[in-house]
Write an enzyme that holds these catalytic residues in place. Structure first.
Site, short mmCIF file in Angstrom:
data_model
loop_
_atom_site.label_atom_id
_atom_site.label_comp_id
_atom_site.label_asym_id
_atom_site.label_seq_id
_atom_site.Cartn_x
_atom_site.Cartn_y
_atom_site.Cartn_z
CD1 TRP A 147 -2.20 -2.18 1.75
CD2 TRP A 147 -3.05 -1.09 -0.01
NE1 TRP A 147 -3.26 -2.91 1.27
CE2 TRP A 147 -3.80 -2.27 0.20
CE3 TRP A 147 -3.39 -0.25 -1.07
CZ2 TRP A 147 -4.88 -2.63 -0.62
CZ3 TRP A 147 -4.46 -0.60 -1.89
CH2 TRP A 147 -5.20 -1.77 -1.65
CG ASP A 201 -2.64 3.93 4.70
OD1 ASP A 201 -3.63 3.73 5.44
OD2 ASP A 201 -2.49 3.38 3.59
CE LYS A 221 -7.91 -2.05 5.51
NZ LYS A 221 -8.04 -3.24 4.70
C1 LIG Z 1 -2.87 0.08 4.65
C2 LIG Z 1 -3.88 0.26 3.58
N1 LIG Z 1 -3.89 1.37 2.85
C3 LIG Z 1 -4.78 1.58 1.86
C4 LIG Z 1 -5.73 0.65 1.54
C5 LIG Z 1 -6.69 0.92 0.44
O1 LIG Z 1 -7.91 1.27 1.01
P1 LIG Z 1 -9.21 1.51 0.16
O2 LIG Z 1 -9.62 0.20 -0.39
O3 LIG Z 1 -10.17 2.06 1.15
O4 LIG Z 1 -8.88 2.49 -0.91
C6 LIG Z 1 -5.79 -0.53 2.28
C7 LIG Z 1 -6.83 -1.52 1.97
O5 LIG Z 1 -6.84 -2.63 2.40
C8 LIG Z 1 -4.84 -0.73 3.32
O6 LIG Z 1 -4.85 -1.86 4.04
MG LIG Z 2 0.78 -3.42 2.76
#
Ligand SMILES: Cc1ncc(COP(=O)(O)O)c(C=O)c1O
Ligand SMILES: [Mg+2]
Ligand SMILES: Cc1ncc(COP(=O)(O)O)c(C=O)c1O
Ligand SMILES: [Mg+2]
Ligand SMILES: [Mg+2]
Ligand SMILES: [Mg+2]
Lengths: 361, 361
Positions: A101, A171, A195
């Site tokens: 991510w 994040d 989550k």
């Molecule tokens: C750490 C992290 N960042 C970003 C995301 C992306 O999130 P979204 O699906 O809400 O765009 C996720 C999704 O699982 C995540 O675990």
């Molecule tokens: Mg990751």
């Protein structure tokens, strides 16, 4: 109605009592004759919900004045773009490449051609199995972006880096309200709700207002200032998700807040990590000093055996244990709402599976 | 559990049978032991929901091949920016300024400094009380933007303009599935879900794929191509809202589809407009040839009397009849899920109110 042992990484398990409350209020919220889904976002009933939600989150995370709480849409993924748009002031920006991510956040900053972008540390060459060492610096950055918890790889920052001239943007999608944090250590925190907070489609942003750029005119929906000015009611917000979030915050507060939750999460994760350590069949791909409380991958080292484990687990009602397609193996996501009892049952099944299959490894 | 007569303009009333279904499946969807809120968006259970939702919408609107259906976040308001980003190719773009929302769409295009933007027609000088005459043209436009139904002002396009060299982009937020349309007349249709489709936080985009620009690299979340390529599962979608939308589509299909709905809406709106016409107290601010089927404003011409009407109506369970703050008076939003019976009761109350208060006008 038997409830599943749902180890999904997100959307993820919610507290049963919250779902029951949502169920009981589905056709008429507080004798209004309306579901929250049907309520005008300009009604006093809904305004109370959203302001309670904000107040509860402020309490739970001890959010100082000067920080605004926003209820947005678009997921954490849209924040990958909104952050550089809103916090970038033409100075340097830094990213820590600690997981899949984080990498996406970096690639979105690149799409925006953010000037002076630096990747300050990375563990990508080692499959993101640990949190990379972050070099000290006293140079000025508009922000430095980290991913506190790497959902896919199961790693987490154990301490938050501090810089004199660089606010941390985090994040926190997969460990907001699960770990102990001091909001003062951050310039901005963001998280998709799906989550630890509520239904997908709601994104929380906590931002120190004075970090926001004021030079560039942005599309209104992509501009934090729009949402600050309108208390997250510039346009129709994801109102039902905000309502569920409010109920989750109440549940969390009743249980003793983040402190109590961290204790429970340490017990749940501790039990699972211990089981993995003591096992000859299962092992953790993650460095000991980088382990997540909320997302716990484990492997047998044999793909067929992994698949067999997941299949048998599924048939017993342990759902969504398959690791992310980019990593393989297994992953147990055990967010706040996941009960200790379920982790215990999983570890018992792991032992039984090992007794039966361990020799075929 | 008495249900309200909820005239909210959005979020708006949903079919009671849909809410009951949602309620019954809240703790366990189809014996899965999980709420839809808790389900991984990569699970086969959810993939079936989203693909059923798309299929049903395609059936209901008779959407031709070549058009993609997207389930997005951000509301119709984010589309005000995504449309010029995705359909603008540097040619001319046209806007029809028919209402407050159309005006916002125009101002977002201006923020993006869309080149060669033209406002082709406007009724702003007359408080948007009618749909302006649209000049014919055979010149090329990347698109011409209209708002099929102006929620705040209660006007609607009675016929969709056709141009040889300009695809029509339509904000259909407040009358999608309520009026009869031929998707072939449009290059793109978009709508926030929170009026005729489901909970807020879901935005539907129906786009003719070959209109999308391919020159500029956009932030992934703002790029239709991302969502097309990933069947609206690039990131976590607003999954629960998509589930409710699916149930609403099923409800609509069971009732006979859009054709049946238009008939019912004509009956509901007809009754209300007739009551307004026949009344000496109430009148419609909207030109007869521009009237909406779904949002019906009316006024007494006396602000105090308007306020009194709204207050008494509210106490009798007719909720959200107050007109938008920019317009005043009253507005009854009677989308698909609003029952005929409720309109009938409102008209009876209007007559009773007139008998009692009409002389004080
Ligand atoms: C750490 C992290 N960042 C970003 C995301 C992306 O999130 P979204 O699906 O809400 O765009 C996720 C999704 O699982 C995540 O675990
Ligand atoms: Mg990751
Ligand atoms: C015609 C029209 N367009 C756009 C909007 C804005 O939609 P959203 O709140 O989903 O951004 C509305 C909201 O009522 C609307 O009625
Ligand atoms: Mg081991
Ligand atoms: Mg309007
Ligand atoms: Mg009259």
């Amino acid at each position: 109605m038997k409830r599943a042992r749902n180890f999904s990484a997100g959307p993820a398990i919610l507290p049963e009592s919250v779902l029951e409350k949502v169920q009981s209020e589905m056709l008429s919220y507080r004798d209004s004759g309306m579901s929250v889904m049907e309520m005008s976002h300009r009604s006093s009933l809904f305004e109370e919900i959203i302001s309670d939600a904000e107040q509860l989150l402020r309490e739970l995370m001890n959010i100082p004045e000067g920080y605004k709480v926003l209820f947005l849409q678009g997921g954490a993924s849209l924040q990958f773009s909104m952050i550089p748009m809103n916090l970038g002031k033409g100075g340097k920006v830094g990213y820590i490449n600690s997981g899949s991510w984080a990498k996406k956040a970096i690639s979105e900053a690149k799409i925006l051609k953010v000037p002076n972008m630096e990747v300050l540390a990375s563990s990508e060459e080692d499959n993101f199995t640990y949190i990379p060492e972050i070099p000290e610096t006293d140079e000025a950055y508009d922000y430095i972006h980290i991913t506190t918890n790497n959902t896919i790889e199961g790693t987490a920052f154990q301490t938050i880096p501090r810089f004199v001239n660089a606010p941390i943007v985090a994040d926190m999608s997969s460990n907001i309200l699960s770990n102990r944090y001091d909001v003062n250590d951050f310039g901005l925190i963001y998280a998709g709700a799906q989550k630890n907070i509520g239904p997908a489609g709601l994104t929380i942003v906590i931002v120190k207002e004075d970090l926001i750029q004021t030079e560039n005119k942005l599309p209104s929906m992509l501009d934090y200032r729009t949402h600050i000015k309108n208390d997250s009611l510039y346009n129709t917000p994801p109102s039902f998700s905000i309502y569920v979030a409010k109920l989750v915050f109440e549940w969390l507060k009743d249980l003793g807040g983040v402190e109590a939750m961290v204790k429970m999460n340490e017990e749940k994760a501790g039990l699972l990590y211990r089981t993995i350590e003591e096992s000859d069949l299962f092992s953790s791909p993650v460095a000991v000093n980088s382990r997540s409380l909320t997302n716990i991958p484990f492997v047998t080292g044999n793909k067929d055996l992994d698949a067999k484990f997941v299949k048998e687990a599924t048939s017993l009602g342990f759902l969504n244990l398959k690791g992310h397609r980019s990593v393989g193996g297994m992953r147990a996501s055990i967010y706040n709402a996941f009960p200790y009892e379920g982790v215990k049952e999983l570890t018992e099944f792991m032992k039984a599976f090992e007794a039966k299959e361990g020799k075929f490894k």
